[in-house]
Design a protein around this motif. Sequence first.
Motif, mmCIF file in Angstrom:
data_model
loop_
_atom_site.group_PDB
_atom_site.id
_atom_site.type_symbol
_atom_site.label_atom_id
_atom_site.label_comp_id
_atom_site.label_asym_id
_atom_site.label_seq_id
_atom_site.Cartn_x
_atom_site.Cartn_y
_atom_site.Cartn_z
ATOM 1 N N TYR A 323 -2.673 38.954 -1.129
ATOM 2 C CA TYR A 323 -1.950 38.342 -0.018
ATOM 3 C C TYR A 323 -2.244 36.842 0.052
ATOM 4 O O TYR A 323 -3.402 36.417 0.029
ATOM 5 C CB TYR A 323 -2.358 39.008 1.298
ATOM 6 N N GLN A 324 -1.170 36.029 0.116
ATOM 7 C CA GLN A 324 -1.291 34.580 0.199
ATOM 8 C C GLN A 324 -0.526 34.013 1.395
ATOM 9 O O GLN A 324 -0.180 32.836 1.402
ATOM 10 C CB GLN A 324 -0.774 33.917 -1.077
ATOM 11 N N GLY A 325 -0.238 34.833 2.368
ATOM 12 C CA GLY A 325 0.552 34.360 3.488
ATOM 13 C C GLY A 325 2.043 34.431 3.186
ATOM 14 O O GLY A 325 2.515 35.320 2.473
ATOM 15 N N SER A 326 2.783 33.482 3.709
ATOM 16 C CA SER A 326 4.235 33.465 3.504
ATOM 17 C C SER A 326 4.628 33.161 2.073
ATOM 18 O O SER A 326 5.761 33.421 1.672
ATOM 19 C CB SER A 326 4.878 32.428 4.433
ATOM 20 N N SER A 327 3.725 32.607 1.272
ATOM 21 C CA SER A 327 4.027 32.275 -0.118
ATOM 22 C C SER A 327 3.634 33.379 -1.084
ATOM 23 O O SER A 327 3.547 33.136 -2.286
ATOM 24 C CB SER A 327 3.300 30.980 -0.514
ATOM 25 N N THR A 328 3.396 34.589 -0.591
ATOM 26 C CA THR A 328 3.018 35.694 -1.464
ATOM 27 C C THR A 328 4.182 36.057 -2.373
ATOM 28 O O THR A 328 5.272 36.396 -1.888
ATOM 29 C CB THR A 328 2.602 36.920 -0.635
ATOM 30 N N PRO A 329 4.017 35.998 -3.705
ATOM 31 C CA PRO A 329 5.125 36.360 -4.603
ATOM 32 C C PRO A 329 5.321 37.864 -4.631
ATOM 33 O O PRO A 329 4.370 38.636 -4.707
ATOM 34 C CB PRO A 329 4.655 35.825 -5.960
ATOM 35 N N LEU A 330 6.581 38.302 -4.538
ATOM 36 C CA LEU A 330 6.928 39.719 -4.559
ATOM 37 C C LEU A 330 7.846 39.996 -5.736
ATOM 38 O O LEU A 330 8.737 39.205 -6.048
ATOM 39 C CB LEU A 330 7.617 40.131 -3.259
ATOM 40 N N ASP A 331 7.628 41.124 -6.385
ATOM 41 C CA ASP A 331 8.465 41.531 -7.505
ATOM 42 C C ASP A 331 9.665 42.316 -7.002
ATOM 43 O O ASP A 331 9.724 42.771 -5.857
ATOM 44 C CB ASP A 331 7.661 42.393 -8.493
ATOM 45 N N ASP A 332 10.635 42.506 -7.913
ATOM 46 C CA ASP A 332 11.808 43.312 -7.573
ATOM 47 C C ASP A 332 11.416 44.754 -7.271
ATOM 48 O O ASP A 332 12.052 45.431 -6.460
ATOM 49 C CB ASP A 332 12.824 43.279 -8.721
ATOM 50 N N ILE A 333 10.357 45.237 -7.933
ATOM 51 C CA ILE A 333 9.931 46.618 -7.728
ATOM 52 C C ILE A 333 9.429 46.820 -6.304
ATOM 53 O O ILE A 333 9.606 47.865 -5.691
ATOM 54 C CB ILE A 333 8.831 46.984 -8.745
ATOM 55 N N VAL A 334 8.816 45.773 -5.738
ATOM 56 C CA VAL A 334 8.233 45.899 -4.402
ATOM 57 C C VAL A 334 9.310 45.884 -3.329
ATOM 58 O O VAL A 334 9.268 46.665 -2.374
ATOM 59 C CB VAL A 334 7.208 44.764 -4.163
ATOM 60 N N VAL A 335 10.291 45.000 -3.442
ATOM 61 C CA VAL A 335 11.285 44.811 -2.380
ATOM 62 C C VAL A 335 12.489 45.724 -2.525
ATOM 63 O O VAL A 335 13.346 45.750 -1.651
ATOM 64 C CB VAL A 335 11.763 43.347 -2.357
ATOM 65 N N LYS A 336 12.570 46.499 -3.595
ATOM 66 C CA LYS A 336 13.716 47.389 -3.786
ATOM 67 C C LYS A 336 13.648 48.530 -2.791
ATOM 68 O O LYS A 336 12.645 49.242 -2.713
ATOM 69 C CB LYS A 336 13.729 47.925 -5.219
ATOM 70 N N THR A 337 14.692 48.717 -2.018
ATOM 71 C CA THR A 337 14.680 49.703 -0.939
ATOM 72 C C THR A 337 15.610 50.885 -1.184
ATOM 73 O O THR A 337 15.634 51.810 -0.376
ATOM 74 C CB THR A 337 15.092 49.028 0.380
ATOM 75 N N ASP A 338 16.385 50.882 -2.274
ATOM 76 C CA ASP A 338 17.336 51.963 -2.506
ATOM 77 C C ASP A 338 16.788 53.037 -3.438
ATOM 78 O O ASP A 338 17.545 53.790 -4.036
ATOM 79 C CB ASP A 338 18.641 51.396 -3.073
ATOM 80 N N ARG A 339 15.480 53.117 -3.556
ATOM 81 C CA ARG A 339 14.886 54.142 -4.392
ATOM 82 C C ARG A 339 14.620 55.394 -3.563
ATOM 83 O O ARG A 339 14.385 55.331 -2.362
ATOM 84 C CB ARG A 339 13.577 53.642 -5.019
ATOM 85 N N ASP A 340 14.654 56.546 -4.220
ATOM 86 C CA ASP A 340 14.438 57.820 -3.544
ATOM 87 C C ASP A 340 12.942 58.070 -3.422
ATOM 88 O O ASP A 340 12.305 58.638 -4.313
ATOM 89 C CB ASP A 340 15.127 58.944 -4.321
ATOM 90 N N ILE A 341 12.369 57.634 -2.316
ATOM 91 C CA ILE A 341 10.941 57.787 -2.068
ATOM 92 C C ILE A 341 10.757 58.294 -0.648
ATOM 93 O O ILE A 341 11.323 57.733 0.301
ATOM 94 C CB ILE A 341 10.182 56.456 -2.257
#
Length: 443
Positions: A323-341
Amino acid sequence: MASRRQLNEEEILDALERDSDIEEDYENDAEDAVECVVEKIRPAKSKVIARNDTGVENATEVEEDIEDIEDFEELELPEISEEAIAGVAAEWLNSSDILRENAISLEETPVIQCTKKKEIKWKTRMACTFKSDKIQFTAPPADGNTTERTPYSFFVKYLDDEFFVKAVYYTNIYATQKGDLNFKPCTADEIRVLIAQHIMMSCFKLPRVRMYYDRRWNLTFFSNSMTSNRFYSLGKRLHLTDISARPSGCKDRLFKVRPIIEQVRQRLQELPLEENLCVDEQIIPFKGKFMAKQFIKGKPCPWGIKVYFLCGKSGMPYDFIIYQGSSTPLDDIVVKTDRDIYAAGTVRSNRFANPPLPDKNVMSKRGRGSAVQCIKENEKVIFIRWYDNKVVNLASNFVGIGTADKARRWDKDSQGYIEVFRPEVVRLYNESMGGVDLLHQMI
């Protein structure tokens, strides 16, 4: 105290004429100021750089003065095509390996799309478990490797030979950039020994580094593998990237150690996943100078570096984000919300537009074990409020109160254990959580 009187018509007209004269004088003064500034910035000679068809630059001097500032608008500058800009950018990125590997395009930056609070609508109805039949977990095949496993064999799976070759290259480059002529170029074996000594130091935990080389402690591993002067020399110049090739817009506070972070993450993501996973935070104790250092009140070690881990029920990590605050880099895998989980966890009610459920005072009057729930209009999220020792808010996309059971809890009033009503989502949450804490205990 001065008395006020009403102005007559002649006095009002005289005041308006004086205001018009002042405004006209102000405009004249402004024009004189502009002329003065133009005289200061007007060059006596201007040099025009022109490029001919052969690519050779010719410099021609224009002798005549520019009489008016509007003449600058008549100069036509050559248009730069998007292909030329892309070519220059590609040539700049290819000048360094670290830029080519870590450069992130603005178009490729993942964007988290969240539902606005005003658009969240709730409805109250009984919601049971509504799992989808298309989501099925397949257990990974058993590892048939019968070779002997040693700690070093696990170590080289995360940090391979290529990593140490790059570390040697950038360390020697950094020493050259600093003009350190007395530094002897290092080798990959020395970098391995340096990392091994840091791992051993984390096990012994002496207060001073010099004490590891003190003969009175009889720690021959350190003195036999590397001298203390060489240890300090390598530790001072160790680098994993070329710091001179850092992009101008890079906000990553972990830029210098990003290669080793991504190396370990890549290996963790290759491991076969378990069925039950959990995401939780972990604090790495640290009180030194670091921009990403966090303070979390109530933790055993409040000062440190916050890391979000994805762990299994067994405590095995599969991914992590520092965690780096608002500048935390996020991958596509993390922010993808249309996965069946299937997901469930504790939440804050104000983040869900305050669902229409009883508050904590009403829940406390109903007694321990009371639970209520509501579901979103699109029937994708269930919000559950359960009262144990205090109000607990949970959200899930596959289960609510469901098939409830009884949980054994200690009661202060009766000084004994009692049976408390427990929703199904709470039971599944308690069974799956705790992997990150187990990882912290093993480390």
